[in-house]
Motif scaffolding. Structure first.
Motif, short mmCIF file in Angstrom:
data_model
loop_
_atom_site.label_atom_id
_atom_site.label_comp_id
_atom_site.label_asym_id
_atom_site.label_seq_id
_atom_site.Cartn_x
_atom_site.Cartn_y
_atom_site.Cartn_z
N THR A 1161 0.84 -1.20 0.00
CA THR A 1161 0.00 0.00 0.00
C THR A 1161 0.87 1.25 0.00
N ASP A 1192 -5.15 4.13 7.91
CA ASP A 1192 -5.87 2.86 8.00
C ASP A 1192 -4.89 1.70 8.09
N ASN A 1237 -7.57 6.77 3.02
CA ASN A 1237 -8.14 6.25 4.27
C ASN A 1237 -9.65 6.24 4.17
N GLN A 1238 -10.23 5.18 4.70
CA GLN A 1238 -11.69 5.06 4.57
C GLN A 1238 -12.40 5.88 5.63
N SER A 1240 -15.88 7.19 7.45
CA SER A 1240 -17.26 6.70 7.63
C SER A 1240 -18.16 7.60 6.80
N SER A 1241 -19.04 6.99 6.09
CA SER A 1241 -19.81 7.76 5.11
C SER A 1241 -20.92 8.56 5.81
#
Length: 1397
Positions: A1161, A1192, A1237-1238, A1240-1241
């Protein structure tokens, strides 16, 4: 062999079939004008043989000069039978002069060869260097030598030293009629001319190296003598020609005086002394002639005179008196009596009935004569003048002119047949064809040096274009076209015949007194007379000779001899009775390999049915005179059979212990192209004659069978012997001679260089490269027959060595004389024996193979096939070679297999297998197979190699080594051809384990390179499983990881065999090495895949077995068979300490996988860091990841390896601070790492900035990763405060709920007194029940709830601090009041609690 018999000779035309001699023209112009009344002299010829031409060790061995004169032209050619002479032909043209008969004389001195020429107006002398002076060294090793004529162009022949005009009165009285010339001991050149007025004029030139003038001397009888002979009527004498007009002159030097012999018109021989200028002797030749009455009154015309001197007999003279119908040779000997008186002794008189004598030669024992008869046919005979019985002349069989008509078979193409006849080796000279072509084309262009092939093309073009130009219709039948072809070709053929006849006109005869070589000098070429073999002599003899021969040369026994003669007479009758048609049929039968006996039957049938002249009856009558026909036939057959017990010609050196000189001379003996031509044509003639002989004998034997008892006295037993023994023998001989005849006429083909190279390579593979190749100075023009090629490249050496080893046993041969008859007949006989198919030697086919004559070799093997039982295997092998060369591999293989059965029996095949160096092959047949296999490999025919090797394996049943080698060979070629399964089969069959292992290694490598991994993995590898694994492992570990996929192969190999743990180990090792060695994004990607595959494998196993042994780090793999390593001091390194073995379980692998994935990554997000990331530990990775903003991944690593998350939060907080205070650029950059980085939606209606997103990310992490006592919050707040950033409300709210006390302490630490005071007050309120849920307090203070508490220490510090500062007194009071309220309430509650209890 009773072989050669010097009773008859046969003429062999030694013309080389190339374009004619290139004569260099030299014109001598002395400014003369032609004499009036131009007398024309007949063309003449002569020859000069060097003194040492009979000595082996001489530069001039077998060397001679011959000349011919015609009008004003003299052509001189120097020829040698041992070496090819360069620049050896000149043509001298004497302007306005005619060369006189007898006017050319050549003599040699120590340093020079001097040519004296006498014309009707001038005399000339050419002084040329002697060959021994041109080649000072005795060793002449070149194939070519310069001729004495090389520098003739440098001589200025008009100079007084070279030429002189015959002074006044001699030339004016008319032209001299004949002449002779000689060189005196003092070096003066004398020319004796027959004066037209009678008598002799002698012109003398001073020695060539001194000044001086020409002197002239008249030798004429005194008037006294003239008066004495004056009774001769003038009518007879004729006014113009005096009685002493000289017809023929000859000179001999004896004891410082020169004697001139003159044969005059009055039939008298006069001898003049040049010194005394006096006539010493006069003798009337008619005294020696019986019944000479009518002759006396005729003036002599064609009389000739010749001299011969030998130490034994002294000086002999031979006088030929040309008298119509009864010419006579008289041989006289000159005898000296006292005080300078001389007389003649009569030795012999010989008579001849032939008409026109062309020339004759006298030797010390023989007279040779050449005549032309009425039909213009050449007749040559010779006789011994001392020991002849009944005055019978011996025969010389001259070459008949080519046939008048060419026989055309129905199935033959006219053009091909005519071309074959025209260009066959024996019939036409190139000059005849060239002249015919010029006439045929009407002399449109001059033909310069054309090669034989282009001449053939030109002839074809000329005849065909003539044919087409004559055709007027556009369509006609095939038959008509054939007729036209025949017509035009026969017209051209007739033209060639005419010129050949003109060129074959005899001009003279020469016999060397040193070697006894007799040559016939013709207008266009020289032919050689070779002694005739006994059988040929009988068959060729004229009838009158056959009837008169007393004893035959073949049989000792008189009766048997008579029988043989009778038998030969019968054969002659048979020969005459065989029609041309039947002869042709017989030829065809032999060519098409039909049975000769069957063909003879057919011919006999034809003879019997067409017997108009009752020939058969004559034969039958003759046969009844033969007493013992079987014996006679046996004698003839034995005489013709060339089979020998010993092999002709050992391969060894000529003979040891000979001087280098001798060896070099022998290496050239009979090596020139003219000798090659003569020897091979002699073989050709012998075979032609004997083929006819055998044919007639076979027909005669068949006739015997038909007559049966009528002519046989012995009856049945003899007939049985005839049928079972003699007829098969005759048939066999006929086939053999037909074969020899065929090869001696078939031409060798020119070979391109690339084919020669390829052939050389094949011979090298077969280790036959010592076979001679084409380097032997082939004349580029002369298209040789294959026999000539053989003689030149191989046979001559063998023959000469054989001859001389025999000779040396008989005599000391240092200066042996080369006797022509003896030598040449031996050479011809030995060459025929070398070619004879039933002899064990196999040199001829070998030579054809070495010289790439594949078509001829195939034809040879075809002709020999049905009847020859010798060298069968060798012939099959040769045929195989031909097929190989022509690209017919399958046929070649068939032949090679057929040859294998004869390997132990035949010389050639034994030689072929005997050179095998490695003795691995136990039997000669295996050695043979190895040779052929190598040959097939060299040609590049792997399929055939496999076939033959499979066959050879059955031979090698008991020989493990050979079997192993053969299986290895089969394996290799199957593999090369891409037959993987067959290659695997061969590998499994190999009995030798080390070879098997080598093959296995090759299989693995090759299939990997070809990417045929499916095959590689699926083979079963019985008993070889571990070897395969170790081979692939060692290659995997030894080679570049990205270039080769051996690890994947090994993985597939184990998976295919359901060995998941091994498969996992392989992939894990691959991954480890990738991390160490391939620090690139691609490497990391592969590493991730490897770890995934390894995980996969272990998950397929029952959990208790899901572990692997950690592969050793560093490339310290113990390779079997590796050499021991040394340390820096050169000592052997000590045994490595056995390391502890690490066991890795599933969870360990998962950790490695996570770490590896995070590396990937990072590399994807920030490529430069790939190089660092490859070997980073978990802690280092976290640092690298957070630095790159990959939070992440960092958190994932931290969780996997149970690391503290502090650093992650710390770093993210710092990024938020930077963003908050950064400019637009910082904002833009932030999006890249934020995207990685994910989040939160959370649907956000308003547009948010990167800063907002960063804070959101931080908040989401704090939610997602809760920590004991809000450790993470504390960390974040601490970071923010340390950077003086106001705390976001959400953070304060969140932390208040977790650990308000800590928050208070932090406020205090950073002197945030107001916030701390506010927090204390809020906290107290919460405890009291106002907003307690914000502080995570479940139940506020009451009597029933659990006890509550306050961080008093921190509060005390706060109060203390507030108290100390003047500005904060207001706050201080508020806090203190609030606390007091709280304490009161606590007191009350406590009391209630106690009461309740």
């Amino acid at each position: 062999m009773a072989a050669v018999l010097e009773r008859s000779f046969i003429e062999i035309c030694g013309f080389e079939r190339e374009t004619p001699h290139r004569f260099r023209e030299v014109t001598v112009n002395l400014g003369l004008t032609a004499l009036p009344g131009g007398v024309k002299f007949p063309d003449g010829a002569g020859a000069f043989h060097y003194e040492e031409s009979g000595k082996l060790l001489s530069v001039t061995s077998n060397r001679f000069v011959h000349w011919s004169t015609s009008g004003d032209t003299l052509q001189l050619v120097e020829q040698s039978l041992d070496t090819n002479l360069l620049n050896n032909a000149i043509r001298l043209k004497f302007s306005h002069c005619s060369v006189l008969p007898g006017g050319v004389s050549i003599q040699e001195t120590l340093n020079n060869v001097i040519i004296l020429v006498c014309t009707n107006q001038s005399v000339h002398r050419l002084v040329l260097p002697h060959p021994t002076r041109m080649y000072r060294s005795e060793l002449v090793t070149e194939l070519h030598m310069q001729s004495i004529f090389t520098d003739v162009g440098k001589l200025s022949l008009q100079d007084p030293s070279h030429s002189a005009v015959i002074p006044g009165p001699v030339g004016q009285t008319g032209s001299p009629t004949s002449a002779t010339a000689w060189l005196s001991q003092s070096g003066e050149a004398h020319y004796a001319l027959a004066s037209p007025a009678g008598g002799i004029t002698v012109v003398t030139l001073p020695p060539h190296d001194t000044q001086g003038s020409v002197s002239v001397l008249e030798l004429k009888r005194s008037s006294m003598m003239q008066r004495l002979s004056g009774w001769m009527p003038t009518a007879i004498r004729g006014e113009q020609s005096p009685a002493d007009l000289v017809l023929s002159l000859a000179v001999r030097e004896l004891e410082e005086d020169s004697f001139i012999f003159a044969l005059c018109q009055d039939h008298k021989l006069r001898m003049w002394s040049f010194k005394e200028q006096a006539c010493l002797l006069e003798a009337d030749m008619l005294e020696y002639m019986p019944a000479c009455k009518g002759v006396k009154h005729l003036a002599g015309q064609g009389h000739r005179l010749r001299l011969a001197f030998s130490p034994a007999t002294g000086l002999c003279l031979s006088v030929y008196l040309a008298v119509p119908q009864r010419g006579q040779f008289t041989v006289l000997q000159l005898v000296a009596t006292d005080n300078n008186r001389y007389s003649l002794d009569h030795i012999s008189s010989l008579f001849t009935t032939q008409e026109t004598l062309v020339d004759f030669a006298l030797t010390s024992s023989d007279i040779w004569g050449v005549w032309v008869d009425d039909s213009n046919t050449t007749v040559v005979k010779y006789i011994n003048f001392e020991h002849n019985t009944a005055g019978q002349w011996n025969q010389v069989f001259v070459q008949p002119p080519p046939e008048e008509e060419v026989h055309l078979g129905v199935d033959q193409d006219p053009r091909e047949t005519y071309l074959e006849v025209l260009f066959s080796p024996l019939r036409f000279t190139a000059s005849a064809i060239v002249k015919a072509l010029q006439i045929y084309r009407r002399g449109s262009e001059r033909i310069v040096d054309w090669s034989w092939e282009s001449l053939k093309k030109e002839v074809t073009v000329a005849v065909e274009s003539e044919l087409q130009s004559s055709v007027t219709e556009f369509e006609f039948s095939q038959e008509e076209y054939r007729q036209l072809q025949v017509e035009f070709w026969s017209k051209f053929y007739a033209c060639c015949l005419q010129y050949q006849e003109a060129l074959s006109l005899p001009l003279g005869l020469t016999v060397s007194q040193h070697t006894n070589m007799a040559c016939l000098l013709k207008k266009g070429f020289v032919s050689f007379l070779l002694p005739c073999f006994a059988v040929d002599h009988l068959y060729l003899s004229y009838d009158e000779y056959l009837f008169s021969e007393e004893e035959t040369p073949i049989a000792e026994d008189l009766d048997l001899g008579r029988d043989v003669l009778q038998m030969v007479q019968c054969l002659r009758l048979v020969s005459d009775a065989v029609s041309g048609e039947m002869a042709y049929e017989m030829e065809k039968a032999l060519e098409h390999l039909q049975s000769p006996e069957r063909a003879a039957d057919l011919v006999l049938e034809n003879m019997l049915s067409n017997d108009n002249d009752s020939v058969i009856e004559d034969i039958q009558n003759k046969l009844q005179d033969v007493r013992n026909p079987m014996a006679a036939m046996m004698v003839l057959l034995r005489e013709m059979d060339l089979e020998t017990d010993s092999e002709v010609g050992g391969e060894g050196p000529i003979t040891p212990g000979q001087s280098l000189n001798t060896r070099i001379s022998l290496s050239q003996l009979y090596g020139s192209s003219s000798a090659v031509s003569v020897v091979c044509q002699a073989v050709c003639h012998m075979t032609m004659t004997r083929a006819l002989f055998c044919r007639d004998l076979l027909i005669l034997q068949k006739l015997y069978l038909r007559f049966g008892d009528n002519v046989f006295l012995g009856g049945g037993a003899q007939l049985l012997q005839l049928q079972q023994d003699l007829i098969p023998r005759s048939s066999h001989l006929l086939s053999s001679y037909y074969l020899l005849k065929h090869i001696s006429q078939s031409l060798a083909s020119a070979v391109p260089v690339d084919i020669i190279d390829a052939n050389l390579q094949h011979l090298t593979v077969l280790e036959l490269s010592d076979t001679p190749t084409l380097s032997s100075g082939r004349s580029a023009l002369s298209p040789q027959t294959v026999v000539e090629l053989f003689y030149q490249t191989a046979a001559r050496k063998i023959i000469i060595s054989q001859l001389y080893s025999q000779q040396q046993q008989q005599q000391q041969q240092s200066n042996s004389l080369l006797n022509w008859s003896h030598m040449i007949s031996n050479v011809v006989q030995l060459l025929a024996q070398l070619l004879w198919p039933s002899n064990p030697g196999f040199q001829f086919p070998e030579c054809l193979m070495a010289n790439c004559q594949y078509t001829q070799l195939q034809e040879y093997v075809r002709l020999i096939g049905p009847w020859c039982q010798v060298n069968i295997g060798s012939c099959r092998f040769m045929l195989g070679q031909c097929y190989l060369a022509n690209g017919e591999g399958q046929k070649a293989l068939q032949c090679f297999q057929e040859a294998a059965t004869e390997v132990e029996k035949e010389e050639f095949l034994m030689k072929l297998t005997g050179t095998e160096e490695d003795e691995a092959a136990s039997t000669s047949r295996l050695q043979y197979y190895n040779k052929v296999l190598r040959l097939l490999e060299d040609v590049g025919l792997p399929e055939l190699v496999i076939q033959l090797a499979s066959l050879a394996i059955t031979e090698a049943a008991s020989d493990v080594n050979s079997q192993a080698a053969l299986w290895t060979r089969i394996f290799k070629h199957h593999l090369d051809l891409g037959h993987n399964s067959e290659a695997y089969e061969a590998l499994i069959q190999n009995p030798d384990s080390s070879m098997q292992l080598d093959c296995l290694r090759q299989l693995v490598v090759v299939l990997c390179e070809r990417s045929q991994l499916q095959d590689l993995v699926q083979f079963s590898y019985v008993n070889l499983h571990d070897e395969v694994v170790s081979i692939i492992e060692s290659r995997a570990r030894g080679l570049d990881l990205l270039a080769h996929n051996y690890y994947e192969l090994l993985y597939a190999f184990h998976i295919n065999r359901h060995n998941y743990r091994k498969a996992g180990t392989v992939m894990f090792e691959f991954g480890m090495r990738l991390g160490r060695e391939v620090r690139t994004r691609l490497g990391l990607q592969k590493q991730v895949n490897c770890y995934l595959a390894a995980l996969n494998c272990l998950r397929l196993i029952r959990p208790e077995y899901a572990w692997i042994v950690q592969p050793a780090s560093g490339a310290v793999y113990e390779r079997p068979g590796a050499s021991p390593k040394r340390n820096s001091d050169g000592e052997f390194a000590s045994e490595p300490v056995k390391r502890q073995v690490d066991i890795l379980e599933l969870k360990d692998l998962e950790k490695e996988y996570i770490l590896s994935r995070s590396r990937l990554t990072l590399a994807q997000h920030h490529p430069p860091s790939a190089a660092i990331a490859g070997s980073a530990s978990a802690e280092e990775m976290v640092a690298l990841l957070v630095q790159a903003g990959l939070f992440d991944s960092a958190l994932s690593v931290c969780q996997t390896f149970s690391l503290s998350l502090t650093s992650v939060f710390d770093s993210l907080t710092f990024k938020c601070i930077k963003l908050q205070f950064g400019g637009e650029e910082t904002q833009n950059e932030a999006w890249t790492w934020l995207a990685a980085n994910q989040l939160s939606s959370v649907v956000n209606t308003k547009e948010s900035s990167a800063t907002d997103e960063a804070w959101r990310l931080l908040a989401s992490y704090l939610d997602r990763y809760p920590s004991a006592n809000g450790h993470h919050h504390r960390c974040v707040i601490n970071k923010l405060m340390s950077h003086g950033v106001p705390l976001p409300d959400w953070l304060v709210r969140a932390y208040k709920a977790v650990d308000a006390a800590s928050l208070l302490r932090l406020y205090l630490n950073f002197d945030l007194l107001d916030a701390a005071a506010e927090l204390v007050m809020e906290y107290v309120d919460a405890l009291l029940g106002k907003g307690h849920q914000y502080f995570g307090i479940e139940r506020p203070l009451s009597a029933t709830s659990a006890s509550v508490w306050l961080p008093y220490t921190a509060i005390d510090q706060l109060l203390q601090t507030l108290n100390e500062t003047q500005t904060n007194s207001n706050i201080y009071n508020k806090v203190r009041d609030k606390l007091e309220d709280y304490h009161k309430l606590v007191e009350q509650t406590t009391k209630r609690r106690l009461i309740a209890r």
